[in-house]
Design a protein around this motif. Structure first.
Motif, short mmCIF file in Angstrom:
data_model
loop_
_atom_site.label_atom_id
_atom_site.label_comp_id
_atom_site.label_asym_id
_atom_site.label_seq_id
_atom_site.Cartn_x
_atom_site.Cartn_y
_atom_site.Cartn_z
N UNK A 41 0.81 -1.21 0.00
CA UNK A 41 0.00 0.00 0.00
C UNK A 41 0.84 1.25 0.00
N UNK A 42 2.09 1.16 -0.38
CA UNK A 42 2.88 2.37 -0.38
C UNK A 42 3.59 2.54 0.94
N UNK A 44 3.86 4.89 2.90
CA UNK A 44 3.24 5.68 3.95
C UNK A 44 2.29 4.85 4.81
N UNK A 45 2.08 3.58 4.45
CA UNK A 45 1.25 2.73 5.29
C UNK A 45 -0.21 2.79 4.92
N UNK A 46 -0.59 3.69 4.10
CA UNK A 46 -2.00 3.73 3.71
C UNK A 46 -2.10 3.92 2.21
N UNK A 47 -3.12 3.63 1.77
CA UNK A 47 -3.90 3.56 0.59
C UNK A 47 -3.96 4.85 -0.22
N UNK A 48 -3.83 4.69 -1.50
CA UNK A 48 -3.94 5.89 -2.34
C UNK A 48 -5.42 6.22 -2.54
#
Ligand code: GTP
Ligand code: MG
Lengths: 48, 720
Positions: A41-42, A44-48
């Motif tokens: 998920x990238x 940054x740990x979260x979702x685009x």
């Protein structure tokens, strides 16, 4: 700003936005297709 | 820095002539260690990235790559990995680190392994450490959380520890960036040092029994340096990834060990713990003994059957009250700034399509979503405090009993709670669950937890239609309704999980074994970083996906321009234009499908356009009412309240419609990212697609049914 100039810019913006959305959809379909790979998920740990 | 390059040159000049610096490929480094030791914090300190950290085991569940430039100018690529307790993996997240070290991943084996150990729990950490130094790879031990250990009165003799382990040990405090430069130096030097090897003594009989296994493994392609470790591992877990020769050797070794009175199952553990006891004795001074009575006392309260539960509920109540109370002033400020911007642009640009696009499309659409930034920030502030204080793991324990009654594993709790933030990382967090069926059942219900993208929808509707009232002086009705929506999602998640465990995913659940992390006062800096990071993600999303969708929706709601007869009022003209637009026509096609729920076509198209992402509902409503309405300066809530059915003249939105809509959003799975991640985590390929389809389908059915029941119920009570 004249209405004609405004319309031209609007056409460009709308086309750009539509392409962007289409690309996003395409990318998430492609991502769904790719099976379990480790990167997710990238960073940054979260979702685009 | 200067010292670092001097040191690097010094080692370089003794052994080898100063080689022309190759256009060196990056040095590949992996951070490996027990869960919750501070690997991700260290990773962030090394690379300057913002990887998620939290005070419980299992925060990181996938491989993440970052890099920095070493003092000698060489790129160092760093991998942050999920924690593992030993080299014998039990859960999918643990397996990621071990697959990488064993060369089974799609990236090469790292050049240097940075073994992260937590000084506070050195004894437990040494088990994995002792295994890792037998891998035959250059290694460095980062002895992290030295500050916490010192505070508790533990003294670790680092020099002695270096002697015991035979590798460089660098004490670090990752949260404060202490020891990071020295760790970088140690990493740069590690490849030139002799490779570490086994330090624990192995009885002669065992050594003899294992030698044929090692030989067979080497013949099968295992690097000789790692054969000793592999052989021991194979005694308990006869892996299937080696040929029959290895298998035969293992069988022979086991019977030889049994003959010698040694238990092959527990041999490795006994040897390692025996060695660890000695090492601990020689390196750690613990004058106070291992008693931490305050923490135990707090645990007794927080884990109490009744008190713990009450505290948990009170905490949750406070969170939802705060999301409304604290955010209100900030939200009003953002709202009036947006209103001001709208009027400014409107008057500065003069009539035209672009003006309409900016005012009705961009400001009403994107701005309408951005208004909810304060709520998102506060929600993440609370989640951050819960995660960093160490409460999360306690809550998981507390909830284990209830989770078990519905057939979920205690480990499912943390993924479910993470679902309040975003379903995507929450679904990935299910990798900490051992059994595939427990894991799948959790994946299936995680999206029922109300994620932060639903918050704008709830807040908009609650703010517009639920009367602001105080109950008993301090409870705010807005906050209570919001809490109600979250509870509805949570309770349904448990009920649906129960249903899945009785049908498609039958099986026993195991008891919960979870490490309780130490209590820690959340550092304000770390919290601020988390909140800022999450907020900027939200803003970035609003500025990209939501912006693009708003523009598209605006265009669909504006074109084709139709000719309208003269002499009718402005408002009616705009309404007709909207009804004749592409969006209006689509809306009228959709209308019959949502009519049973009491929704009009405008709600219908907003729902359909939000299938990509829920927040789009709010921006689509903003755009539709911006294009169609004419009361300039009025906010979306006012416009919604003023909306009348053109035929009957009755208000389109009643309290019942608003609740019905919210219930619809509690249940419906409207998020492309979640569907994609469900497919992958439920097994990928067609299996994954099937599970994701089941998930999407049952959630949509629940959403429709729920909204319909609200309408019927409201009608029965006469307040439809
Ligand atoms: N006192 C102190 N706390 C630390 C230090 N390093 C990390 N922490 C805290 O330890 C907790 C765990 O940190 P993480 O970096 O998430 O640990 P991790 O090893 O990545 O954990 P997993 O991803 O779950 O395996 C967090 O609450 C950090 O703030 C340190 O040097 N000193
Ligand atoms: Mg981590």
């Amino acid at each position: 700003m004249s209405p004609v100039a405004q319309t031209v810019i609007v056409v460009l913006l709308v086309a750009g936005a539509a392409l962007y959305v289409a690309r996003k959809v395409w990318l998430s379909v492609a991502r769904a297709r790719r099976e379990r790979n480790a990167a997710g998920c990238g960073a940054d740990g979260c979702c685009k | 820095m200067g010292a670092a390059s001097d040191a690097a040159r010094a080692t370089g000049s003794i052994a080898v002539p100063p080689a022309p610096r190759a256009p060196a490929s990056p040095l590949r480094v992996a951070l490996v260690g027990n869960p919750n030791t501070g690997k991700s914090t260290l990773f962030n300190a090394l690379t300057g990235m913002r990887q998620r950290v939290g005070n419980f085991a299992g925060v990181t569940v996938e491989r993440v790559e970052g890099s920095y430039t070493g003092a000698d100018g060489r790129r160092v690529s760093v991998l942050d990995l999920p924690g593992a307790y030993s080299l014998d993996p039990h859960t999918p997240d643990e397996a990621i680190a071990l697959d990488l070290l064993a060369g089974r991943a799609d990236v090469p084996v790292p050049d240097v392994v940075v073994i992260v150990a937590d000084a506070l729990h050195l004894e437990r950490n040494l088990y994995l450490v002792s295994q890792l130094i037998e891998l035959g790879l250059p290694a460095v031990v980062a002895l992290n959380q030295i500050d916490a250990a010192t505070k508790r009165g533990l003294q670790v003799d680092v020099v002695e520890l270096i002697h015991e382990l035979g590798v460089t040990v660098v004490p670090t405090v990752a949260t404060k960036g202490e020891g990071i430069d020295r760790l970088r130096q140690a990493i740069a030097r590690a490849p030139d040092l002799p490779v570490p090897s086994r330090r624990m003594p192995v009885p002669r009989v065992a050594e003899q029994a294992l030698r044929p296994v090692e030989q067979a493994l080497v013949d099968d392609g295992v690097p000789p340096a790692a054969a000793g470790l592999e052989a021991l591992l194979h005694l308990t877990a006869p892996g299937t990834d080696h040929g029959p020769a290895v298998h035969a050797a293992v069988v022979a070794a086991r019977s030889q060990l049994l003959d010698a009175g040694l238990n092959p199952e527990s041999l490795e553990a006994e040897l390692r713990y025996g060695w660890i006891t000695g090492v601990m004795h020689r390196t750690v001074k613990d004058p106070d003994g291992q008693e931490h009575t305050t923490s135990d006392r707090v645990d007794r309260l927080l884990l109490h059957k009744v008190w713990g539960m009450l505290i948990f509920l009170a905490l949750m109540g406070i969170v939802f009250q705060a999301v409304f109370f604290w955010a209100a002033p900030m939200q009003e400020a953002v709202e009036s700034a947006l209103g001001w911007a709208g009027t400014q642009v409107g008057s500065a640009m003069g009539e035209g399509d672009l003006q309409s696009l900016i005012v009705d499309g961009v400001i009403a659409g994107v701005g309408g979503v951005l208004v909810f930034l304060p709520q998102i920030a506060i929600l993440f502030l609370f989640i951050g405090v819960l995660e960093d204080s160490g409460y999360m793991a306690r809550a998981a324990f507390l909830m284990d009993r209830y989770m078990r009654t519905v057939g979920l594993h205690g480990r499912s709790f943390i993924p479910l709670v993470s679902g309040f933030a975003c379903a995507v990382p929450a679904i990935m967090a299910t990798r900490t669950i051992e059994r595939p069926r427990d894991r799948l059942a959790t994946i299936m219900v995680v999206p029922l937890m109300s994620c932060s993208a639903r918050l704008p929808v709830y807040t908009l509707l609650i703010g517009a239609f639920v009367p602001a009232m105080h109950i008993g002086g301090f409870l705010d009705l807005h906050g209570l309704v919001l809490l109600g929506m979250y509870l509805l999602g949570t309770v349904s998640a448990l009920v649906v999980a129960f249903f899945f465990r009785r049908t498609l995913l039958r099986g026993q659940t195991q008891p919960l074994i979870l490490e309780l992390p130490p209590y820690r006062i959340p550092s304000p800096r770390a919290l601020a970083t988390t909140v800022f990071h999450r907020s900027s993600l939200f803003v970035r999303r609003a500025g990209t996906v939501i912006l693009a969708l708003s523009i598209v929706i605006w265009a669909l709601a504006t074109y084709p321009r139709s000719d309208v007869p003269d002499g009718i009022p402005d408002e009616a003209v705009q309404e007709m234009q909207l009804a004749n637009s592409f969006l209006g026509r689509a809306g009228h096609a959709i209308a019959p499908a949502v009519a049973p729920l009491g929704f009009d076509w405008k709600i219908g198209v907003s729902i359909v356009s939000s299938f990509a992402a829920r927040e789009v509902f709010v921006s689509a409503m903003g755009t539709i009412y911006g294009v169609g309405g004419s009361e300039d300066g009025a906010g979306l809530p006012e416009k919604l309240r003023a909306e009348r059915n053109p035929e009957t003249g009755a208000p389109v939105y009643t309290l019942a419609t608003a609740i019905g809509l919210m219930v619809f959003y509690v249940f419906a799975l409207m998020c492309m990212s979640t569907v994609a991640i469900s497919i992958r985590e439920a097994g990928g390929g067609w299996t994954g697609v099937r599970w994701a389809a089941v998930q999407f389908g049952y959630m949509l059915a629940l959403a429709y049914l729920g909204a319909w029941l609200v309408r019927i119920g409201a009608g029965a009570f006469g307040w439809a």
